[in-house]
Every structure is written in C-alpha cells, then in structure tokens.
Design a protein around this motif. Structure first.
Motif, PDB file in Angstrom:
ATOM      1  N   GLY A  93       0.996  -1.291   0.007  1.00  0.00           N
ATOM      2  CA  GLY A  93      -0.097   0.029  -0.008  1.00  0.00           C
ATOM      3  C   GLY A  93       0.764   1.336   0.075  1.00  0.00           C
ATOM      4  N   GLY A  94       1.861   1.309  -0.483  1.00  0.00           N
ATOM      5  CA  GLY A  94       2.987   2.375  -0.788  1.00  0.00           C
ATOM      6  C   GLY A  94       3.952   2.565   0.610  1.00  0.00           C
ATOM      7  N   LEU A  95       3.905   1.416   1.332  1.00  0.00           N
ATOM      8  CA  LEU A  95       5.142   1.438   2.268  1.00  0.00           C
ATOM      9  C   LEU A  95       6.351   0.921   1.779  1.00  0.00           C
ATOM     10  CD1 LEU A  95       3.118  -0.196   5.386  1.00  0.00           C
ATOM     11  CD2 LEU A  95       3.573   2.362   4.963  1.00  0.00           C
ATOM     12  N   LEU A  96       6.559   0.222   0.677  1.00  0.00           N
ATOM     13  CA  LEU A  96       7.730  -0.112  -0.071  1.00  0.00           C
ATOM     14  C   LEU A  96       7.535   0.156  -1.396  1.00  0.00           C
ATOM     15  CD1 LEU A  96       7.631  -3.802   1.341  1.00  0.00           C
ATOM     16  CD2 LEU A  96       9.266  -1.860   2.106  1.00  0.00           C
ATOM     17  N   GLU A  97       8.785   0.563  -1.747  1.00  0.00           N
ATOM     18  CA  GLU A  97       9.017   1.011  -3.442  1.00  0.00           C
ATOM     19  C   GLU A  97      10.291   0.207  -3.803  1.00  0.00           C
ATOM     20  OE1 GLU A  97       9.738   5.153  -3.479  1.00  0.00           O
ATOM     21  OE2 GLU A  97      11.706   5.001  -2.398  1.00  0.00           O
ATOM     22  N   LYS A  98      10.270   0.014  -5.183  1.00  0.00           N
ATOM     23  CA  LYS A  98      11.124  -0.493  -5.951  1.00  0.00           C
ATOM     24  C   LYS A  98      12.637   0.382  -5.876  1.00  0.00           C
ATOM     25  CE  LYS A  98       8.389  -2.815  -9.691  1.00  0.00           C
ATOM     26  NZ  LYS A  98       8.031  -2.792 -11.059  1.00  0.00           N
ATOM     27  N   TYR A  99      13.471  -0.555  -5.803  1.00  0.00           N
ATOM     28  CA  TYR A  99      15.225  -0.197  -5.493  1.00  0.00           C
ATOM     29  C   TYR A  99      15.830  -0.910  -6.228  1.00  0.00           C
ATOM     30  CZ  TYR A  99      18.876   2.135  -3.376  1.00  0.00           C
ATOM     31  OH  TYR A  99      20.290   2.886  -3.134  1.00  0.00           O
ATOM     32  N   ALA A 100      16.749  -0.185  -6.824  1.00  0.00           N
ATOM     33  CA  ALA A 100      17.749  -1.188  -7.744  1.00  0.00           C
ATOM     34  C   ALA A 100      19.163  -0.272  -7.703  1.00  0.00           C
ATOM     35  CB  ALA A 100      17.332  -1.352  -8.958  1.00  0.00           C
ATOM     36  N   ASP A 101      20.135  -1.184  -7.877  1.00  0.00           N
ATOM     37  CA  ASP A 101      21.541  -0.514  -7.790  1.00  0.00           C
ATOM     38  C   ASP A 101      22.073  -1.288  -8.988  1.00  0.00           C
ATOM     39  OD1 ASP A 101      24.286  -0.111  -7.506  1.00  0.00           O
ATOM     40  OD2 ASP A 101      24.341   0.000  -5.363  1.00  0.00           O
ATOM     41  N   VAL A 102      22.221  -0.298 -10.176  1.00  0.00           N
ATOM     42  CA  VAL A 102      22.790  -0.899 -11.395  1.00  0.00           C
ATOM     43  C   VAL A 102      24.409  -1.410 -11.277  1.00  0.00           C
ATOM     44  CG1 VAL A 102      22.980  -0.526 -13.819  1.00  0.00           C
ATOM     45  CG2 VAL A 102      20.979   0.351 -12.971  1.00  0.00           C
ATOM     46  N   THR A 103      25.024  -0.341 -10.577  1.00  0.00           N
ATOM     47  CA  THR A 103      26.510  -0.652 -10.531  1.00  0.00           C
ATOM     48  C   THR A 103      26.795  -1.898 -10.007  1.00  0.00           C
ATOM     49  OG1 THR A 103      26.875   1.721 -10.671  1.00  0.00           O
ATOM     50  CG2 THR A 103      28.569   0.482  -9.662  1.00  0.00           C
ATOM     51  N   ARG A 104      26.160  -2.110  -8.573  1.00  0.00           N
ATOM     52  CA  ARG A 104      26.505  -3.476  -7.818  1.00  0.00           C
ATOM     53  C   ARG A 104      25.640  -4.591  -8.518  1.00  0.00           C
ATOM     54  NH1 ARG A 104      26.965   1.001  -5.081  1.00  0.00           N
ATOM     55  NH2 ARG A 104      28.935   1.544  -4.113  1.00  0.00           N
ATOM     56  N   GLY A 105      24.486  -4.289  -8.900  1.00  0.00           N
ATOM     57  CA  GLY A 105      23.910  -5.498  -9.427  1.00  0.00           C
ATOM     58  C   GLY A 105      22.800  -5.922  -8.608  1.00  0.00           C
ATOM     59  N   PHE A 106      21.929  -5.599  -8.095  1.00  0.00           N
ATOM     60  CA  PHE A 106      20.899  -5.838  -7.030  1.00  0.00           C
ATOM     61  C   PHE A 106      19.680  -5.120  -6.990  1.00  0.00           C
ATOM     62  CE2 PHE A 106      22.963  -3.238  -3.990  1.00  0.00           C
ATOM     63  CZ  PHE A 106      22.043  -2.469  -3.152  1.00  0.00           C
ATOM     64  N   ARG A 107      18.579  -5.743  -6.475  1.00  0.00           N
ATOM     65  CA  ARG A 107      17.434  -5.066  -6.377  1.00  0.00           C
ATOM     66  C   ARG A 107      16.436  -5.405  -5.249  1.00  0.00           C
ATOM     67  NH1 ARG A 107      16.284  -9.420 -10.189  1.00  0.00           N
ATOM     68  NH2 ARG A 107      14.154 -10.427  -9.549  1.00  0.00           N
ATOM     69  N   MET A 108      15.539  -4.816  -4.752  1.00  0.00           N
ATOM     70  CA  MET A 108      14.913  -4.884  -3.610  1.00  0.00           C
ATOM     71  C   MET A 108      13.574  -4.132  -3.710  1.00  0.00           C
ATOM     72  SD  MET A 108      16.970  -3.182  -0.510  1.00  0.00           S
ATOM     73  CE  MET A 108      15.884  -3.293   0.710  1.00  0.00           C
ATOM     74  N   MET A 109      12.743  -4.263  -2.655  1.00  0.00           N
ATOM     75  CA  MET A 109      11.642  -3.440  -2.218  1.00  0.00           C
ATOM     76  C   MET A 109      12.001  -2.630  -0.756  1.00  0.00           C
ATOM     77  SD  MET A 109       9.464  -3.695  -4.780  1.00  0.00           S
ATOM     78  CE  MET A 109       8.245  -2.848  -4.154  1.00  0.00           C
ATOM     79  N   LYS A 110      12.499  -1.411  -0.765  1.00  0.00           N
ATOM     80  CA  LYS A 110      12.919  -0.419   0.240  1.00  0.00           C
ATOM     81  C   LYS A 110      11.727   0.341   1.002  1.00  0.00           C
ATOM     82  CE  LYS A 110      14.465   4.083  -0.913  1.00  0.00           C
ATOM     83  NZ  LYS A 110      13.594   4.528   0.317  1.00  0.00           N
ATOM     84  N   PRO A 111      11.902   0.569   2.170  1.00  0.00           N
ATOM     85  CA  PRO A 111      10.758   1.409   2.866  1.00  0.00           C
ATOM     86  C   PRO A 111      10.863   2.719   2.049  1.00  0.00           C
ATOM     87  CG  PRO A 111      12.154   0.104   4.309  1.00  0.00           C
ATOM     88  CD  PRO A 111      12.757  -0.162   3.187  1.00  0.00           C
ATOM     89  N   THR A 112       9.723   3.115   1.753  1.00  0.00           N
ATOM     90  CA  THR A 112       9.551   4.502   0.929  1.00  0.00           C
ATOM     91  C   THR A 112      10.090   5.686   1.702  1.00  0.00           C
ATOM     92  OG1 THR A 112       7.430   3.564   0.092  1.00  0.00           O
ATOM     93  CG2 THR A 112       7.733   5.867  -0.185  1.00  0.00           C
ATOM     94  N   THR A 113       9.782   5.913   2.789  1.00  0.00           N
ATOM     95  CA  THR A 113      10.266   7.414   3.313  1.00  0.00           C
ATOM     96  C   THR A 113      11.656   7.328   4.258  1.00  0.00           C
ATOM     97  OG1 THR A 113       9.020   7.063   5.506  1.00  0.00           O
ATOM     98  CG2 THR A 113       8.182   8.122   3.406  1.00  0.00           C
ATOM     99  N   TRP A 114      12.351   6.122   4.344  1.00  0.00           N
ATOM    100  CA  TRP A 114      13.529   5.928   5.126  1.00  0.00           C
ATOM    101  C   TRP A 114      15.009   6.637   4.537  1.00  0.00           C
ATOM    102  CZ3 TRP A 114      13.774   0.733   8.152  1.00  0.00           C
ATOM    103  CH2 TRP A 114      12.712   0.381   8.745  1.00  0.00           C
TER     104      TRP A 114
END
Length: 214
Positions: free
Chosen positions: A69-90
């Motif tokens: 419901g918006g608490l998490l958002e997509k996050y990716a590090d292209v240089t290091r090569g990983f992805r995750m869903m991170k807390p939106t406002t942290w």
C-alpha cells in the motif's frame, strides 16, 4: 572449507527511488554493533565445514514484490547489481568499511534499520556449501541472539538464500544470506522488541524482495 566474506548492501537509487543517499553516518554504537556481527559471521564462515542442503529441503518461491500500500518501493543498484523493495520514506546511508555497504534507517525511529553487506567469496558458488541452514543459524545465534523458529533455505530467482530470525535483549532481527557473483551477501532488518509486531510484515517483504541481480 569456506572462506569468509564481508557483506555489503550498497544501494544506488533506481526505479522509483528519487531521494539522493545521505552521507551523514549512523550512530557509532550502531556501526560498532554491525562490525562485531560481521567479524563473528566471518570467523564462522572461515571455519565452517561443508554440509550441503538437500534439494528437497530448499523451498522454491519468487522474490516478494508487494508495495504494501505504498510502504515499500522498488529500488535497484545498477552498478552493484541488485534489487529490492525498500521502505518508502527511510533515509539511506552509504557504507562504512568493514561494517556495511548501505543502510536504510527509519526517519521517525532511527533504531529501525535495514542493512546490506557483502564480501568477496570464491570458494563455492552457493551458500549450501558452507553448512545447512540450521547449523549456520546455530553458529550465528552466538553473536545475534536466540533463534526464533527454524532457519529456512529457499530458492528465489535461481539463487539459494538462508533465512534466519533472532531475538535478544537488544531487539529482533531478520537476516537473509546468499552467495552469488563471487560474493557473500547479507541483508539484516532490525527493530526493538516492543515495535517488532508492527515491523514484522514490512521487514519480511523487504528482505524477501532482495535479489543480488537485476
């Protein structure tokens, strides 16, 4: 015999992330705690006897993708090569050598954090070669607290992860570990016991979304 690796979670914004990383370091006691745990994990990995997990013991499941419901958002590090869903406002903090690569910290409650660490590891292509999940969890418990439940081996996006949960006087922690791209990866999510009940779902989805490839 497995060699030890450091763990890092250096996350560069991608996809939905719009806030630039913060460079102000976290509290010294938090960094010191991360470094002590890293050293303890490293010592075990260096000495661990191989006891591969059986394929039948590995649960196959896709990485978590919910935004809660918006608490998490997509996050990716292209240089290091990983992805995750991170807390939106942290807030995001860049790495401290020997402790972590990237840390996300709650703006309102700084004791709540999600940390990614990595270290070079070329001895084996998968974490199952280090030890089985229960044995590794029992060793990690010496520096992290009492194990909660049974450690789990799961395969997500073709990579085997070990999932652990610990409880101690300091607080509660979810930890996932894997070996990929000649690195040992660890993602840790921590909160005080008093706030664990409301953090648990957020942490399980954030940690369960982590994949060390794009």
């Amino acid at each position: 015999m497995a060699r030890l690796l450091t763990l890092s979670l250096t996350l560069s914004a991608a996809s939905a992330l719009t806030t630039a990383p913060r460079t102000t370091p976290p509290r010294p006691d938090v960094v010191a705690s991360s470094r002590r745990q890293w050293l303890a994990t490293s010592a075990f990995v260096a000495a661990a006897a191989a006891a591969p997990a059986l394929a039948a013991d590995i649960l196959k499941m896709p990485p978590a993708t919910t935004k809660m419901g918006g608490l998490l958002e997509k996050y990716a590090d292209v240089t290091r090569g990983f992805r995750m869903m991170k807390p939106t406002t942290w807030n995001e903090f860049t790495g401290e050598p020997g402790a972590y690569d990237v840390r996300f910290v709650d703006v309102v409650s700084p004791v709540d954090s999600i940390t990614l660490s990595t270290s070079a590891y070329t001895a084996n292509p998968t974490i199952t070669a280090l030890a089985d999940a229960p044995k590794l969890g029992a060793k990690l418990a010496a520096s992290r607290g009492e194990l909660v439940g049974t450690p789990r081996a799961r395969e997500s996006d073709g990579i085997v992860f070990y999932d652990f949960e610990f409880s101690s006087d300091v607080g509660h922690e979810i930890l996932t570990m894997c070996v990929h791209k000649n690195k040992l990866w660890q993602m840790s999510a921590k909160a005080p016991e008093k706030s664990w009940a409301k953090r648990k779902d957020l942490y399980q989805n954030a940690v369960g979304s982590f994949v060390p490839k794009l």
